[in-house]
Design an enzyme around this catalytic site. Structure first.
Site, short mmCIF file in Angstrom:
data_model
loop_
_atom_site.label_atom_id
_atom_site.label_comp_id
_atom_site.label_asym_id
_atom_site.label_seq_id
_atom_site.Cartn_x
_atom_site.Cartn_y
_atom_site.Cartn_z
N GLU A 271 57.44 -37.16 -30.13
CA GLU A 271 58.00 -38.47 -29.83
C GLU A 271 57.68 -39.52 -30.89
O GLU A 271 58.51 -40.37 -31.20
CB GLU A 271 57.53 -38.96 -28.45
CG GLU A 271 58.19 -38.25 -27.28
CD GLU A 271 57.59 -36.89 -26.97
OE1 GLU A 271 56.57 -36.54 -27.60
OE2 GLU A 271 58.13 -36.18 -26.10
N HIS B 212 56.98 -38.30 -14.65
CA HIS B 212 58.38 -38.09 -15.00
C HIS B 212 59.30 -38.97 -14.16
O HIS B 212 60.47 -38.68 -13.99
CB HIS B 212 58.79 -36.63 -14.79
CG HIS B 212 58.24 -35.67 -15.79
ND1 HIS B 212 56.91 -35.36 -15.86
CD2 HIS B 212 58.84 -34.96 -16.78
CE1 HIS B 212 56.71 -34.47 -16.83
NE2 HIS B 212 57.86 -34.23 -17.41
#
Lengths: 360, 326
Positions: free
Chosen positions: B60, B129
């Site tokens: 990321e 999540h």
């Protein structure tokens, strides 16, 4: 203790080539073969420009005219100056918190830099960046960075633009210190650059200290360049205080990048003479011994280069003195320019947060 | 007009902008053949090829950091975070680099970077999540924050985002991908900073974001049957925020409920409530109410997850509370 835990010997003089050296992947070349005399003289001049600029910047800091954190590059000038000489104006660099040298080497003007240090409107960033954020997009300097390792991923992005979008042969040199190689983004950046064979030269300036901590305590390997093996790219360690060696190594790595052969990790071993920041009172006799500092001062890249150009009959003392006088005059004028420059306007506080003119 | 899914609207916006501008480059995890976890880039590879869209490793920091570097050098970088939660790996790149580089360089840098991410709960994905992180980014000067609730908004706002020269955080919602709505067949964009009144009403103003807009509309239908006429406002972009539409509505109704899925403390609801206090306190007939997720991580158990996400019933209760109806 396993071999991996053998520390770098800081004898100050001898830098041994690592046995993991992958320089066999680089084109075979005779030392100094390609560096022409004019190049070498320009590098000498740039090194001296960096040093003289920073000497004056430090004086201004002591006077309270420069504020915040300022990190001095003295001792490491050969690396930026050689890289700058080998790059084209269309090539880009990402720089570090110790970035004055990189900015000058990529064609930065000392007057705009000095004005930036003084927080003036005429500075490179209108006074809003300061020492740690000096950038000049017109010359391909994508900016110094206050975050250790901050330029690594940015250089990968520049590589994407050049190799994938514009499909040109421009390259990017990413400067960073050995401390940045312990940041996670180092791994992510080299990994992606290697997978996509991006034209980025990862140029690690190993000055042996991350702030106050020695590489002996922060690196489990003797040479940062061995980390290249994780990415299947060439890694090479060289003497960061030797222009001729740097020239050869960088020229090869830049050539590889231009030819679409992908990134190279170069470790240039060097030393910062000053503390981590201006005013670092522990740098001399604190976390570093006086003897160690003196040993590295004996390896002064500028004195070595002066000796080399004179012995090689590229220049004589008179020419070198003339160069120095010209530079001193330039720096004085830069200070004058900065001191006479206006401060930013109050309304500048809110300017440049966003690009205002929308294209929609 | 054609009825399409929210995910299709995203895909169409990306494809259309990539046709218009050769400098748009898409990268992220699994974006090529799979089109990402929710299929939002499916088909892009076939049309545009490997030099316009690329799978990345699970990295990321370099996805967003290289997004900054690409943007600085003239590429329109459209990067995808598989889940918004993963952007936390790249906070330096987002907040220290993307948000600040233009300002730090005195306006020399231009950063056309779009970070797409899906966020939100509702699918039992658990605490790492399911988050809604918009408030983190709204706090930082230099970032734009977009949260579309319908296919129409998603497409029009994403097209605007791609043409914007600033870093834009474009937050989609995982529950909304399969929702459908009408989208024009011709090219259109939606300006940032323009709220949409999803339902006009005179009794109470409900300001809701993303998935919560749908819940607020559902609540409004039930409330209508009980004689309460709610106005539903979707700010669509939190930065820039359309204060005017919110304030005008509150001045009309005298009551406000703010609904967001993110946690309550320092959420966007706190900011909006403060703006109402500053600009419309004299028009208020009741204190402003917030309906948000509990100040606890998002739980996995579907029973507890349902409990934390603002429900239609909780919105109805809040509306009645500000109207002093028992």
């Amino acid at each position: 203790m396993t071999e991996a835990f053998l520390w770098i010997e800081i004898d100050g003089i001898n830098i041994t080539k690592p046995k993991y050296d992958m320089s066999d992947k680089l084109p075979d070349k005779k030392r100094g073969q390609i560096a022409d005399n004019n190049s070498l003289l320009r590098i000498y001049e740039q090194m001296l420009r960096i040093r003289l600029f920073e000497q004056k910047a430090q004086e201004l800091y002591v006077q309270g005219l420069v504020t915040g954190s300022m990190h001095i590059y003295t001792g490491q000038e050969a690396i930026a100056a050689t890289a700058g000489e080998l790059l084209r104006e269309t090539d880009t660099i990402t720089s570090t918190h110790r970035g004055h040298g990189h900015c000058i080497a990529k064609g930065g003007q000392t007057d705009k830099m000095m004005a930036e240090l003084l927080g003036r409107k005429t500075g490179y960033c209108g006074g809003k960046g300061g020492s740690m954020h000096m950038a000049d997009f017109t010359k391909g300097n994508l900016g110094a960075n206050g975050m250790v390792g901050g330029g690594l991923a940015i250089s990968v992005g520049a590589g994407i633009t050049n190799a994938i979008i514009k499909k040109n042969d421009s390259v990017t040199i990413c400067f960073f210190g050995e401390g940045a190689t312990n940041e996670g983004v180092f791994h992510e950046s080299l990994n992606l650059a290697a997978i996509w064979k991006l034209p980025v030269i990862f140029l690690c300036e190993n000055n042996l200290y991350q702030v106050f901590t020695s590489v002996k305590e922060s690196l489990p390997v003797k040479d940062v360049s061995v980390r290249a093996t994780s990415y299947g790219i060439p890694g090479i360690t060289c003497d960061g205080n030797d222009v001729i060696e740097l020239y050869d190594v960088l020229e090869s790595a830049i050539g590889r990048a231009r030819n679409g052969q992908g990134p190279t990790l170069i470790e240039a071993k060097t030393y910062r003479w000053e503390g981590h920041y201006t005013g670092d009172g522990y740098a001399r006799g604190g976390y570093r011994s006086i003897e160690e500092i003196d040993l590295w001062k004996a390896k002064d890249p500028i004195a070595r280069m002066a000796k080399y150009v004179i012995e090689s009959a590229i220049a004589d003392n008179e020419l070198l003195e003339k160069i120095e006088a010209g530079l001193k005059d330039e720096i004085e004028k830069a200070i004058h320019f900065a001191m006479e420059s206006p401060w930013p306007d109050d309304e500048d506080l809110y300017k440049d947060v966003f690009y205002e003119k929308e294209e929609v | 007009m054609t009825v399409i899914k929210y995910s299709q609207a995203i895909r169409d916006a990306i494809a259309e902008e990539m046709r218009i501008d050769q400098n748009v480059f898409v990268m992220g995890q699994d974006v090529e053949t799979m089109g990402g976890v929710f299929g939002c880039t499916k088909g892009i590879l076939e049309e545009f090829g490997h030099d316009r869209i690329r799978n990345t490793p699970i990295s990321e920091a370099v996805i967003i950091g290289a997004g900054v570097g690409g943007a600085l050098t003239g590429t329109r970088m459209l990067v995808e975070m598989q889940y918004v939660d993963f952007i936390l790996h790249a906070m330096d790149q987002t907040i220290n680099q993307a948000a600040k580089v233009r300002y730090m360089t005195g306006g020399k840098a231009t950063v056309p970077l779009i970070i797409r991410a899906q966020q939100g709960s509702g699918r039992g994905n658990g605490a790492q999540h399911s988050q809604n992180l918009e408030a983190l980014f709204c706090h930082m000067p230099g970032l734009k924050v977009v949260m579309p609730s319908t296919p129409y908004d998603a497409k029009g706002l994403l097209k605007t985002a791609v043409r914007d020269n600033n870093p834009v955080l474009f937050f989609e919602h995982k529950v909304l991908y399969n929702t459908k709505g009408e989208v024009p067949d011709t090219d259109y964009t939606i300006p940032f900073g323009k709220a949409d009144i999803k339902r006009s009403g005179k009794d109470v103003t409900v300001i809701a974001t993303s998935w919560m807009v749908l819940k607020a509309l559902e609540a409004a239908e039930i409330l209508e049957k009980q004689g309460i006429d709610a106005e539903i406002i979707d700010p669509r972009t939190l930065v820039p925020l359309d204060k005017e539409t919110i304030i005008n509505s509150v001045k009309k109704t005298g009551r406000a409920v703010i609904v967001h899925e993110a946690h309550e403390v320092c959420g966007i609801g706190a900011e909006i409530a403060f703006i109402i206090m500053e600009l419309a306190i004299d028009w208020l007939d009741a204190p402003v109410k917030r309906v948000t997720s509990a100040q606890a991580p998002i739980p996995y158990s579907s029973k507890l997850e349902k409990l934390t996400i603002p429900s239609v019933d909780r919105i109805i209760d809040a509306v009645k509370e500000v109207m002093y109806i028992k």
